[in-house]
Write a protein that holds these residues in place. Structure first.
Motif: not given
Ligand SMILES: *[C@@H]1O[C@H](CO)[C@@H](O)[C@H](O)[C@H]1NC(C)=O
Ligand SMILES: *[C@@H]1O[C@H](CO)[C@@H](O)[C@H](O)[C@H]1NC(C)=O
Ligand SMILES: *[C@@H]1O[C@H](CO)[C@@H](O)[C@H](O)[C@H]1NC(C)=O
Ligand SMILES: *[C@@H]1O[C@H](CO)[C@@H](O)[C@H](O)[C@H]1NC(C)=O
Ligand SMILES: *[C@@H]1O[C@H](CO)[C@@H](O)[C@H](O)[C@H]1NC(C)=O
Ligand SMILES: *[C@@H]1O[C@H](CO)[C@@H](O)[C@H](O)[C@H]1NC(C)=O
Ligand SMILES: *[C@@H]1O[C@H](CO)[C@@H](O)[C@H](O)[C@H]1NC(C)=O
Ligand SMILES: *[C@@H]1O[C@H](CO)[C@@H](O)[C@H](O)[C@H]1NC(C)=O
Length: 807
Positions: A744-751, A662-666, A681-684
């Motif tokens: 900003v949150g969404l920018l941080c979780v981009q693919q 849930g907090y880790m990027p792909p 990513f986790s921050f986002g």
């Protein structure tokens, strides 16, 4: 249908283009520019015109960088906005050479000051011009300057601007923060030069000194320990009868740099990076406990690597032991033995110091250090001296009277300070004192090999001296306090389950209470670590050196046999997840608190990534690792442990996945690649969870089968982002801030890793650069995404072991 849309769009583009072209180089008398037009500098780097900050609809007249229109560095009517309901405002120049800002009803909303002596120069045919430096000036026919915007700084110090006092104009030019990123009105924070004693820079909050960037030492301000010259700009400090000011000049006019005070009162230096067309945050200075003005009271020194941070100067003792013992240092320290004043006094040399407050000081630019010492000895109230200018061998003399306030000890850099002591106190450390003085003298006399040999000898001697110096209670084998196992066992009631606070990725955490009532959090590291004991100890020492107000403080450790305990400060408000995911407790965190928390996490993470020497990637950032102190200040915990426990290289591949789903990027879950962008990513995710009040993991948008990230992104692109806001924030939210956080949150979780901003950019974004990029599709946005949930994949050994989700 599509085609006509295109035509319309093109037409719209053209309109915009045409509008932005209605710009000029000068305004002449009787002439004006209206809202929608701009005045440009001849180099076209700067524009003056009307703007609305953030989501505000109010209009202000300002000057900005053409390349970065959201960076407005000067605002005329900062306190009196124009509301365009009745028509557009305009700026005109009258025949007296005064600029008038009028609203649609001809009310004067602002005018350029005409009281200064310079306006007595006759204003024949005045005209206004935006110079290539960004300075708006009014001149007359003969090119006499009648008025200039650089005399009225707002929150930004531009190259060529002077910060300080000018007798001729009677102006004291200060920097003052905006109220918020969407209100340029004068806020609470002011940076100004104080002229008492040797002039120095103060940062004030509501006219109370908050912190002290300090005085000039020929190279930099005393609060910056680093003395390397800046490649982009030069700084000058001028003190004479008529003027006292700081100014800076660019080394190359085509590279921008500016110093700005943000709405939270933090002074930041930014450089423009041409390649990325964005601002890079260069320095924020050191923001830690020791920067609080006079934290340690008088005659005491702040050392962030010490615990407690305050320590009396040599020859001084706490004025009030009772207060001092409970970390209330306000009353400071006082002399144990009074000065002799008859000539028997001596000095103790301190190195790597931020010099004390110069309000009660005296200086002379030509004296050398010897004369300076003599001067100090001649006046009984003189408490210390130092060089005024540290360039080269050092020159000039600065002496302090009575109390020494607001000093700190840097690990390196800084300056030498000589503190006066009576002869009897000198005896206490004669060896040490002689050692350093002797070293200096010898270096001057002896040449060549002799110097080398001598210094080796002295080095050896000091090393031996240090080694044999008894440590406090003989227990501090490392540089951090070591606790007795028996003490901790007792404090935690033999690690009883009642005292268990939770379970982190590296082992359980217990609450402990020492006999004197001090509360602790004790982390019991699970037995296996890839490292040897020595390396583990070294790592812990390094981690203990990481000091930031948004990181949980490591108080000490206890390593006995298999038992490895880390002792942290105790956080009375548990962790972020305890509040935001709970129906009733979530009411306790209103929007301003959450906004503050988001900023704090960002700053703590920036420190780990960039500002600390270790460049730590957290790897397991999540809401349960964000602890809250009594004032709901966020503090990141468990940092550095990943580094300790899994000895991997930065940006490396790893076959052991640590972290929490849930907090880790792909790229991490799938390929084991991690970098600072994994933390981003986790921050986002955390930012979105704070706004929405729901957990990313476990959330399901029934209708579209989206998880929290997908859900947020869908509402964002539909322009309905405000619907994401947690119910309980409906009373306290600020729409602009909420939208900014979501974006900003969404920018941080981009693919794509490269699409995600780094933490310094995140901080800039949160602090209100107007235009942010549109976020692209986030990672793992459908709920059925196999990698978003471990139950679909890899239930194998190593992962489930290291993946313990906290609390
Ligand atoms: C704005 O208002 C503050 C007080 O709120 C005042 O001190 C300041 O001088 C004003 N600034 C301008 C440019 O009018
Ligand atoms: C404002 O002043 C201008 C010129 O002095 C005049 O033409 C205009 O009618 C005035 N507008 C209003 C609303 O008074
Ligand atoms: C100068 O400013 C004062 C108010 O500060 C104003 O009354 C006066 O009209 C101004 N003079 C000119 C020439 O604009
Ligand atoms: C200034 O910077 C520009 C752009 O980087 C460069 O082309 C130019 O040569 C520089 N000028 C000097 C004097 O260094
Ligand atoms: C500051 O603290 C560090 C770590 O405890 C120590 O090595 C150093 O000597 C201290 N400096 C002073 C002046 O006490
Ligand atoms: C404060 O602490 C010191 C050293 O630990 C101790 O000697 C002293 O008695 C304490 N004073 C008070 C008033 O608690
Ligand atoms: C500074 O010191 C020099 C040398 O002692 C002296 O000649 C000079 O007058 C002093 N200047 C001031 C302003 O006191
Ligand atoms: C010592 O310095 C203080 C502060 O500048 C001054 O008021 C006092 O007169 C000086 N005393 C002597 C003896 O010079």
């Amino acid at each position: 249908m599509m085609a006509s849309f295109r035509v319309l769009y093109l037409y719209f583009l053209l309109l915009c283009f045409v509008e932005s072209l209605t710009s000029r180089d000068t305004i002449t008398e009787g002439n004006f520019i209206r809202d929608g037009e701009t005045l440009v500098s001849s180099n076209r780097f700067f524009e003056l015109g009307f703007f609305s900050p953030g989501s505000s609809t109010l209009r202000y007249l300002g000057i900005w960088y053409r390349e970065s229109p959201s960076t407005v560095f000067w605002v005329a009517n900062r306190n009196t906005s124009i509301n365009n309901v009745n028509g557009k405002g305009l700026l005109r120049l009258n025949d007296q050479g005064v600029l008038l800002l009028l609203d649609a009803k001809n009310n004067t909303m602002w005018s350029s000051d005409n009281s200064s002596t310079t306006t007595r120069i006759k204003a024949y045919n005045p005209f206004a011009q935006l110079l290539d430096s960004g300075n708006l000036v009014v001149k007359n026919d003969a090119f006499d300057r009648l008025w200039q915007s650089f005399d009225y700084p707002c929150d930004t110090l531009m190259p060529g601007m002077k910060l300080g006092w000018d007798q001729e104009t009677g102006l004291d030019k200060v920097l003052s923060s905006w109220k918020s990123s969407y209100d340029p009105g004068q806020g609470d924070y002011i940076y100004k030069i104080d002229r008492k004693g040797y002039p120095q820079l103060f940062a004030l909050r509501s006219s109370k000194v908050m912190f002290r960037p300090g005085s000039w030492n020929g190279i930099t301000l005393t609060w910056l320990p680093n003395h390397n010259p800046n490649p982009i700009f030069t700084t000058e400090f001028v003190v004479n009868e008529k003027e006292v000011y700081f100014t800076s000049e660019l080394r190359n006019n085509s590279i921008f740099s500016r110093f700005a005070v943000n709405p939270s009162g933090i002074g930041q230096r930014f450089d423009w990076v041409i390649q990325t067309s964005s601002w890079q945050l260069l320095s924020t200075g050191s923001i830690d406990q020791c920067e609080n003005y006079a934290l340690c009271g008088a005659n005491s020194i702040c050392n962030i690597s010490n615990n407690p941070v305050c320590e009396c100067l040599r020859g001084y003792e706490p004025k009030n032991f009772k207060e001092w013992n409970v970390s209330n240092w306000n009353s400071g320290c006082t002399r144990r033995v009074s000065l002799d004043c008859g000539g028997g006094d001596g000095f103790k040399q301190y190195t790597s110091i931020k010099l004390p407050d110069t309000s009660s000081s005296w200086y002379n630019t030509t004296m050398n250090l010897k004369e300076c010492k003599k001067t100090c000895l001649q006046n009984c109230s003189c408490a210390a001296y130092s060089n005024l200018d540290i360039r080269g061998e050092g020159s000039g003399c600065l002496v302090w009277f009575d109390h020494l306030l607001d000093m700190r000890q840097f690990p390196a850099g800084g300056q030498d300070l000589y503190v006066r002591l009576p002869a009897s106190e000198l005896d206490h450390f004669r060896d040490e004192g002689r050692g350093s003085i002797g070293k200096k003298k010898l270096a001057g006399i002896v040449v060549g090999c002799a110097i080398l040999a001598m210094s080796f000898m002295i080095l050896g001697l000091t090393l031996i001296a240090r080694k044999s110096k008894p440590r406090n209670s003989g227990k501090e084998v490392m540089d951090i306090p070591t606790f007795d196992l028996s003490v901790i066992t007792k404090a935690t009631d033999n690690f009883s389950t009642i005292n268990k606070l939770g379970e982190g990725g590296f082992g359980p955490v217990y609450k402990g209470t020492l006999e004197d009532g001090q509360e602790l959090a004790v982390k019991r590291l699970s037995a296996k670590s890839g490292q040897g004991m020595e390396e583990l100890k070294n790592e812990i020492v390094l981690i203990a050196k990481l000091q930031h107000r948004n990181l949980v403080k490591l108080l000490g450790c206890c390593i006995v046999g298999d038992e490895k305990l880390l002792i942290y400060e105790y956080m009375s408000n548990k962790s972020l997840d305890y509040f935001i995911f709970d129906v009733t407790r979530s009411n306790l965190l209103d929007w301003p608190k959450r906004w503050h928390i988001i900023h704090g996490i960002a700053r703590g993470l920036l420190y780990l990534h960039m500002d600390s020497r270790l460049r730590i990637i957290h790897r397991d950032l999540k809401t349960s690792n964000i602890l809250l102190d009594a004032y709901m200040n966020p503090k990141i915990s468990d940092f550095g442990l990943a580094r300790t426990f899994w000895d991997d290289q930065v940006d490396a591949n790893t076959n052991k996945i640590v972290g929490t789903y849930g907090y880790m990027p792909p790229e991490y879950v799938l390929h084991g690649c991690f970098s600072m962008k994994s933390d981003v990513f986790s921050f986002g995710v955390i930012v979105l969870e704070i706004v929405i009040g729901k957990k990313n993991r476990g959330f399901l948008d029934q209708e579209y089968g989206l998880n929290l990230l997908g859900h947020a992104w869908r509402l964002w692109i539909q322009g309905r982002a405000m619907e994401l806001l947690d119910e309980c924030l409906r009373e306290s939210y600020n729409e602009y801030e909420v939208l900014r956080c979501v974006q900003v949150g969404l920018l941080c979780v981009q693919q794509k890793v490269e699409d995600r901003p780094d933490m310094s950019t995140v901080i800039l974004m949160l602090n209100g650069e107007k235009l942010l990029p549109q976020p692209k599709v986030p990672c793992f946005y459908t709920a059925g995404d196999v990698f978003a949930d471990p139950s679909h994949r890899m239930s194998q050994n190593e992962i489930s072991q290291t993946m313990l989700e906290g609390r």
